[in-house]
Design a protein around this motif. Structure first.
Motif, PDB file in Angstrom:
ATOM      1  N   ASN A   1       0.799  -1.233   0.000  1.00  0.00           N
ATOM      2  CA  ASN A   1       0.000   0.000   0.000  1.00  0.00           C
ATOM      3  C   ASN A   1       0.829   1.277   0.000  1.00  0.00           C
ATOM      4  O   ASN A   1       0.445   2.268   0.624  1.00  0.00           O
ATOM      5  CB  ASN A   1      -0.976  -0.003   1.176  1.00  0.00           C
ATOM      6  CG  ASN A   1      -2.286  -0.691   0.802  1.00  0.00           C
ATOM      7  OD1 ASN A   1      -3.118  -0.112   0.100  1.00  0.00           O
ATOM      8  ND2 ASN A   1      -2.458  -1.931   1.204  1.00  0.00           N
ATOM      9  N   ARG A   2       1.967   1.261  -0.682  1.00  0.00           N
ATOM     10  CA  ARG A   2       2.750   2.492  -0.772  1.00  0.00           C
ATOM     11  C   ARG A   2       2.312   3.288  -1.995  1.00  0.00           C
ATOM     12  O   ARG A   2       2.210   2.732  -3.079  1.00  0.00           O
ATOM     13  CB  ARG A   2       4.233   2.144  -0.871  1.00  0.00           C
ATOM     14  CG  ARG A   2       4.687   1.482   0.415  1.00  0.00           C
ATOM     15  CD  ARG A   2       6.108   1.003   0.367  1.00  0.00           C
ATOM     16  NE  ARG A   2       6.367   0.256   1.596  1.00  0.00           N
ATOM     17  CZ  ARG A   2       7.334  -0.637   1.742  1.00  0.00           C
ATOM     18  NH1 ARG A   2       8.170  -0.868   0.739  1.00  0.00           N
ATOM     19  NH2 ARG A   2       7.489  -1.262   2.881  1.00  0.00           N
ATOM     20  N   ARG A   3       2.078   4.554  -1.778  1.00  0.00           N
ATOM     21  CA  ARG A   3       1.659   5.395  -2.899  1.00  0.00           C
ATOM     22  C   ARG A   3       2.654   5.271  -4.039  1.00  0.00           C
ATOM     23  O   ARG A   3       2.296   5.140  -5.192  1.00  0.00           O
ATOM     24  CB  ARG A   3       1.573   6.858  -2.451  1.00  0.00           C
ATOM     25  CG  ARG A   3       0.161   7.310  -2.307  1.00  0.00           C
ATOM     26  CD  ARG A   3       0.077   8.763  -1.848  1.00  0.00           C
ATOM     27  NE  ARG A   3      -0.941   8.840  -0.820  1.00  0.00           N
ATOM     28  CZ  ARG A   3      -0.752   9.309   0.394  1.00  0.00           C
ATOM     29  NH1 ARG A   3       0.417   9.794   0.747  1.00  0.00           N
ATOM     30  NH2 ARG A   3      -1.723   9.313   1.256  1.00  0.00           N
TER      31      ARG A   3
ATOM     32  N   ILE B   1       5.658   2.892  -4.923  1.00  0.00           N
ATOM     33  CA  ILE B   1       6.262   1.660  -4.400  1.00  0.00           C
ATOM     34  C   ILE B   1       7.779   1.634  -4.556  1.00  0.00           C
ATOM     35  O   ILE B   1       8.435   0.766  -4.005  1.00  0.00           O
ATOM     36  CB  ILE B   1       5.635   0.381  -4.988  1.00  0.00           C
ATOM     37  CG1 ILE B   1       5.961   0.235  -6.463  1.00  0.00           C
ATOM     38  CG2 ILE B   1       4.155   0.315  -4.734  1.00  0.00           C
ATOM     39  CD1 ILE B   1       5.789  -1.216  -6.910  1.00  0.00           C
TER      40      ILE B   1
ATOM     41  N   HIS C   1      -5.895   0.058   4.407  1.00  0.00           N
ATOM     42  CA  HIS C   1      -5.657  -1.375   4.558  1.00  0.00           C
ATOM     43  C   HIS C   1      -4.146  -1.516   4.640  1.00  0.00           C
ATOM     44  O   HIS C   1      -3.429  -0.832   3.920  1.00  0.00           O
ATOM     45  CB  HIS C   1      -6.200  -2.161   3.356  1.00  0.00           C
ATOM     46  CG  HIS C   1      -5.985  -3.650   3.491  1.00  0.00           C
ATOM     47  ND1 HIS C   1      -6.683  -4.407   4.392  1.00  0.00           N
ATOM     48  CD2 HIS C   1      -5.133  -4.501   2.868  1.00  0.00           C
ATOM     49  CE1 HIS C   1      -6.273  -5.678   4.286  1.00  0.00           C
ATOM     50  NE2 HIS C   1      -5.333  -5.752   3.386  1.00  0.00           N
TER      51      HIS C   1
ATOM     52  N   PHE D   1      -2.459  -4.837  -9.979  1.00  0.00           N
ATOM     53  CA  PHE D   1      -1.391  -3.833  -9.844  1.00  0.00           C
ATOM     54  C   PHE D   1      -0.025  -4.440 -10.138  1.00  0.00           C
ATOM     55  O   PHE D   1       0.789  -3.875 -10.854  1.00  0.00           O
ATOM     56  CB  PHE D   1      -1.432  -3.236  -8.438  1.00  0.00           C
ATOM     57  CG  PHE D   1      -0.427  -2.134  -8.215  1.00  0.00           C
ATOM     58  CD1 PHE D   1      -0.632  -0.870  -8.743  1.00  0.00           C
ATOM     59  CD2 PHE D   1       0.728  -2.376  -7.485  1.00  0.00           C
ATOM     60  CE1 PHE D   1       0.301   0.142  -8.550  1.00  0.00           C
ATOM     61  CE2 PHE D   1       1.671  -1.372  -7.284  1.00  0.00           C
ATOM     62  CZ  PHE D   1       1.452  -0.107  -7.823  1.00  0.00           C
TER      63      PHE D   1
ATOM     64  N   VAL E   1      -7.337   1.445  -1.959  1.00  0.00           N
ATOM     65  CA  VAL E   1      -6.504   0.551  -1.152  1.00  0.00           C
ATOM     66  C   VAL E   1      -6.051  -0.631  -2.004  1.00  0.00           C
ATOM     67  O   VAL E   1      -6.691  -0.997  -2.986  1.00  0.00           O
ATOM     68  CB  VAL E   1      -7.238   0.023   0.106  1.00  0.00           C
ATOM     69  CG1 VAL E   1      -7.530   1.140   1.055  1.00  0.00           C
ATOM     70  CG2 VAL E   1      -8.503  -0.725  -0.277  1.00  0.00           C
ATOM     71  N   ARG E   2      -4.926  -1.204  -1.609  1.00  0.00           N
ATOM     72  CA  ARG E   2      -4.428  -2.389  -2.297  1.00  0.00           C
ATOM     73  C   ARG E   2      -4.422  -3.573  -1.334  1.00  0.00           C
ATOM     74  O   ARG E   2      -4.271  -3.406  -0.121  1.00  0.00           O
ATOM     75  CB  ARG E   2      -3.016  -2.156  -2.839  1.00  0.00           C
ATOM     76  CG  ARG E   2      -2.944  -1.046  -3.853  1.00  0.00           C
ATOM     77  CD  ARG E   2      -1.582  -1.018  -4.550  1.00  0.00           C
ATOM     78  NE  ARG E   2      -1.368   0.272  -5.181  1.00  0.00           N
ATOM     79  CZ  ARG E   2      -0.365   1.107  -4.882  1.00  0.00           C
ATOM     80  NH1 ARG E   2       0.535   0.768  -3.974  1.00  0.00           N
ATOM     81  NH2 ARG E   2      -0.255   2.262  -5.489  1.00  0.00           N
TER      82      ARG E   2
END
Lengths: 386, 141
Positions: free
Chosen positions: A256-258, A260, B44, B70, B100-101
């Motif tokens: 979940n890093r804007r 990565i 998350h 992604f 969210v991922r």
């Protein structure tokens, strides 16, 4: 704090795989530590600071075995493989501030003959690298170990920037080539071509077998003190010009890093260069933590040796090999020398800057850069000079 | 949802705190994430407070369940014995519409057919009577 602290001693055990070291993890660390203390021209009683590797060493135990009866500074930087290089900065700060006179940074493990992650996790899921988030949100989906984590980033880099497997292979081949000049390297005498690399089996696509570091037994250690104290010691000091460390955000979760590709080193590198008063073009060689090939490429970008996205072309054509513009991991690295928890990257930088690297010596090496990488992308960097 | 399988042999999350809530909602067929009551940010994995605005007030808000691929890796050598029979499989990061991922898997797609940006929607794979894992299937764009 530039140049006020330096590395004055290094020690290493032999590195091996089969049949294993035959020594305990503690004994490996002690052997390396005793070697570093002796090489520094010191007695164990003068070591008053110890910075053990996270979850591997205990200062009390190390001190009691070595005879460090005057210990007053004991600390561990919890950054996994980034810990030793991060510890250089902390040790420098400690000696300059007078919290300790001589700080030992030891490490060592039976990475080959000891328990493997794939065994320990299957009997105790709580022991999974990455902790409870990995246990609860990754493991149920079959993501269990670092090569799988980082290959998520590698694929994304390939997608965004067109990075190719052959470019990851160029890194593996360069490390292996360097190991041929290093008799201590586990892969000494075992050269490898790009064809060998491409033919190796996939483990965590896009990572092949030869994208992954070695699992070896061994230990290594360094001793840090002030520039003033170093004058009385036998070896030419290697000065710590600047050091820094950093964490990605969030550091405990990798998906979940804007951005990565923003890792700990992204934050740390500019700070280290500012402290050292130099730029990437001043660096004569780089020791880049190479748990996997793509991490080398990514760190070269985030340090600023090339722009983000240009790491693929950068590592091609021999640029990172001995004789190239920026020799990387002149000892062979974790990929081809041994996995001594990243301390081997520091000991090799010291050898290069002392002019003791023999057949792999970088001509006129004056300034070297060392990185560490750990956990979900924690980063550390130190800029060293002779 | 398929019948509960009492012999589900793969590792499951520890059901505790917010993690228990997350997977229990999945067991009810609902994909929910924390959403801040003050700034509206989704998050998350679960956190105690909103890292965007600092608010402690939040709710389990229901996701549309729609998202896209992604990135992924293809595991061809399992590093955990429970997955040895499953290789090759592809732990896949899904980016939900809410932003969210989530690490998961696309169930109706072989690893070599995955593409970044591929649209997917959530399905639930029953593991125990209480718990289901959120997984994804392809949808036409």
């Amino acid at each position: 704090m530039r140049d006020q602290a330096c590395i004055v001693g290094i020690g290493e055990t032999e590195y091996c795989r089969k049949p294993g070291s035959g020594m305990s993890t503690l004994a490996l660390q002690l052997k390396a530590a005793a070697g570093a203390i002796e090489e520094a021209g010191l007695s164990a009683a003068s070591i008053d600071g110890i910075m053990p590797f996270p979850n591997v060493g205990k200062a009390e135990e190390l001190a009691a075995n070595l005879g460090c009866e005057n210990l007053r500074y004991a600390a561990t930087i919890h950054m996994g493989g980034a810990a030793p290089v991060a510890s250089l900065q902390a040790a420098a700060a400690a000696v300059v501030a007078g919290m300790a006179n001589y700080v030992l940074i030891p490490g060592g493990w039976n990475g080959y003959s000891g328990p493997r992650v794939r065994q320990t996790v299957s009997s105790d899921t709580a022991s999974i690298p990455g902790g409870t988030i990995a246990r609860d949100y990754y493991l149920p989906f079959g993501m269990t170990a670092p090569p799988q984590w980082y290959s998520l980033m590698a694929r994304r880099h390939m997608h965004e920037f067109g990075t190719r497997s052959e470019q990851l292979g160029a890194i593996a081949v360069a490390m292996r080539k360097h190991a041929q000049q290093n008799p201590r390297a586990v892969m000494h005498g075992r050269p490898m071509t790009l064809d060998d690399y491409m033919a190796s089996p996939m483990l965590a696509d896009p990572y092949r077998f030869f994208d992954c570091c070695l699992e070896t037994d061994g230990g290594s250690a360094v001793v840090v003190t002030t520039a003033e104290r170093a004058r009385d010691l036998p070896h030419s000091p290697v000065y710590i010009m600047g050091g820094a460390c950093g964490q990605p955000y969030p550091a405990d979760e990798i998906t979940n890093r804007r951005d990565i590709f923003r890792t700990g080193l992204t934050i740390a590198a500019p700070e280290a260069f500012a402290k050292a008063g130099v730029t990437p073009t001043d660096i004569d060689f780089a020791q880049i933590y190479d748990c996997f090939t793509f991490e080398v490429l990514q760190q070269l970008e985030e340090v600023g040796f090339c722009k983000r996205g240009e790491g693929g072309p950068f590592v091609e054509g021999g640029r990172i090999e001995l004789g190239g513009e920026l020799p990387v991991n002149t000892h062979g690295g974790l990929l081809s020398e041994a996995h001594s928890l990243g301390i081997g990257h520091i000991t090799e930088a010291v050898r290069q800057l002392r002019g003791e690297a023999e057949g792999r010596q970088v001509a006129n090496a004056e300034i070297g850069l060392v990185t560490g990488w750990g956990d979900f992308g924690d980063g550390s960097v130190a800029i060293l000079r002779r | 949802m398929s019948d509960p399988s009492s012999d589900y042999a793969k590792p499951l999350p520890e059901l505790d705190g917010h993690t228990e809530d997350f997977y229990t909602f999945c067991g009810l067929g609902e994909l929910r994430f924390q959403r801040c009551d003050d700034c509206g940010a989704w998050r998350h994995v679960p956190r105690e407070l909103c890292p965007e605005c600092g608010s402690w007030s939040w709710q389990w808000a229901r996701s549309s369940g729609r998202g896209s691929v992604f990135t992924w890796t293809v595991v061809t050598r399992a590093l955990h014995p429970a997955f040895a029979e499953s290789v090759p499989y592809a732990p896949t990061v899904i980016e939900l519409e809410e932003g969210v991922r989530l690490l998961s898997e696309v169930v109706d797609c072989t690893p070599d057919a995955l593409e970044i940006g591929m649209p997917v929607e959530v399905v639930f794979e029953r593991a125990t009577p209480e718990v289901a894992l959120p997984k994804f299937r392809r949808v036409s764009a």
